[in-house]
Design an enzyme around this catalytic site. Structure first.
Site, PDB file in Angstrom:
ATOM      1  N   GLU A 117      -2.483   0.253  -4.421  1.00 35.60           N
ATOM      2  CA  GLU A 117      -2.350  -0.924  -3.571  1.00 35.60           C
ATOM      3  C   GLU A 117      -2.641  -2.199  -4.348  1.00 35.60           C
ATOM      4  OE1 GLU A 117      -5.272  -1.520  -0.447  1.00 35.60           O
ATOM      5  OE2 GLU A 117      -6.551   0.042  -1.331  1.00 35.60           O
ATOM      6  N   ASP A 168       0.860  -1.186   0.000  1.00 29.43           N
ATOM      7  CA  ASP A 168       0.000   0.000   0.000  1.00 29.43           C
ATOM      8  C   ASP A 168       0.896   1.236   0.000  1.00 29.43           C
ATOM      9  OD1 ASP A 168      -2.142   1.690   0.151  1.00 29.43           O
ATOM     10  OD2 ASP A 168      -2.737   1.141   2.190  1.00 29.43           O
TER      11      ASP A 168
END
Length: 363
Positions: free
Chosen positions: A112, A17
């Site tokens: 992500e 992420d």
């Protein structure tokens, strides 16, 4: 449901992420913004924050927050117009790094993705070392930091990536999975939105431990088809595979507002982060969509949907904004207050791409 004591060899899943991705790109490209509280979005009276940098988050500024509220919380907040073409270009750089380690990559958005590194192209045994290498390469290549979660399933990897943000990583091993979930507030669970969390709270479910105490029948009764998923994750079980090349039937996002909406502009601005979220998914996965659907739920919980199918799929987030606005305008003035709005895309198809096969995995 697979029994916890009779599972196959655990998979090694990494969730990567990017840290405050949009805002970090803007700060990277403009030295004057470094160390300054930055929000990507519109400062207009009815504007919303699409993303907030960490300096702004210290003041309580976050995505989907009305710009007026954000400026009240942080008077020195600097707004920057989003540049999705730049964010996608950076995402392409990151996806090439992922592809060096595994072809089993499932993007969630531009910033992500899940990676299954159980069997990886580097022959590396330790998933935490793979995550650290990937993060270091991202930093060297893009100048941006990423956080990572490492675990034996997707749910826990996603939860782990939030633990040491920014620029950190966290591992949840099989022996610790159930205990980790038991301590976690259900409002922080991936897949549990504000409305579901509120419903859980009404049922006396505040933590993973509370959720684990409920039977499968109870959860199915109250949460329908999501019941088995909640039953599993409460026990640290999530059997979903990382799927690298799936085209979903639809993709959508929705939000329940703290106060009912009665006029067009607040509704349009409330839809903006939802539009950007679904568009980001399509960009990351190189997917096009021909059908746009608007969902409206009123204060009395009645709801309507309005859809439009176009011959030529939207080519940019601006095209999608125009279609949603066309669907939104006829419902005003509304017969009663609006408590929830949602946007979904369907008739999805894989875009034709000029890039090489290894570049088809995107963040």
């Amino acid at each position: 449901m697979i029994d916890e004591d009779n599972r196959e060899r655990p998979r090694k899943i990494v969730h990567v992420d990017m840290d405050a991705f949009y805002a970090s790109v803007e700060q990277r490209d403009n030295p004057e913004l470094r160390g300054v509280p930055v929000a990507v979005g519109s400062p207009a009276a009815r504007g919303v924050v699409a993303a907030a940098g960490y300096e702004a988050r210290k003041f309580g500024v976050h995505s989907a927050m009305p710009s007026v509220t954000a400026q009240r919380k942080c008077p020195d907040l600097v707004f920057v117009k989003p540049r999705f073409d730049v964010y996608k270009a950076v995402s392409l750089q990151i996806r090439t790094i992922f592809a060096e380690y595994t072809p089993i990559i499932e993007p969630l958005s531009l910033d992500e993705a899940y990676l299954d590194v159980t069997e990886n192209l580097k022959g590396m045994e330790i998933a935490t070392e793979i995550a650290a290498e990937i993060r270091a390469k991202i930093k060297a290549t893009t100048g941006l930091t990423a956080s990572a979660g490492i675990s034996y399933n997707k749910f826990l990897a996603k939860m782990a990536s939030d633990q040491n943000k920014p620029d950190g990583q966290f591992v949840i091993r099989p022996k610790n999975g159930s205990a980790f979930v038991e301590r976690l507030p259900v409002k922080k669970f991936h897949g549990v939105g504000p409305a579901t969390a509120e419903k859980m709270h009404r049922l006396g479910i505040e933590t993973g431990a509370d959720l684990k105490e409920r039977t499968l029948d109870f959860l199915v009764e109250h949460f329908g088809k999501s019941g088995p998923y909640f039953y599993g994750i409460a026990r640290g079980i999530d059997d979903r595979l990382v799927r690298p090349d799936r085209v979903r039937k639809s993709v959508g996002a929705e939000d329940t507002f703290s106060q009912d909406i009665h006029s067009f502009e607040p509704a349009r601005e409330g839809l903006q982060p939802l539009i950007e979220k679904v568009w980001g998914y399509c960009e990351a996965n190189e997917i096009s969509a021909k059908t746009v659907t608007l969902k409206v739920k009123y204060a009395d919980f009645s709801q309507i949907t309005r859809s439009k199918t176009v011959l030529t799929p939207p080519q940019g987030v601006g095209d999608l904004e125009e279609i949603v606005a066309l669907l939104l305008a006829p419902i005003f003035p509304p017969r009663k207050g609006i408590r929830l709005l949602g946007v979904s895309l369907s008739s999805l198809d894989r875009r034709r791409s000029e890039v090489t096969p290894q570049l088809r995995f995107s963040l």
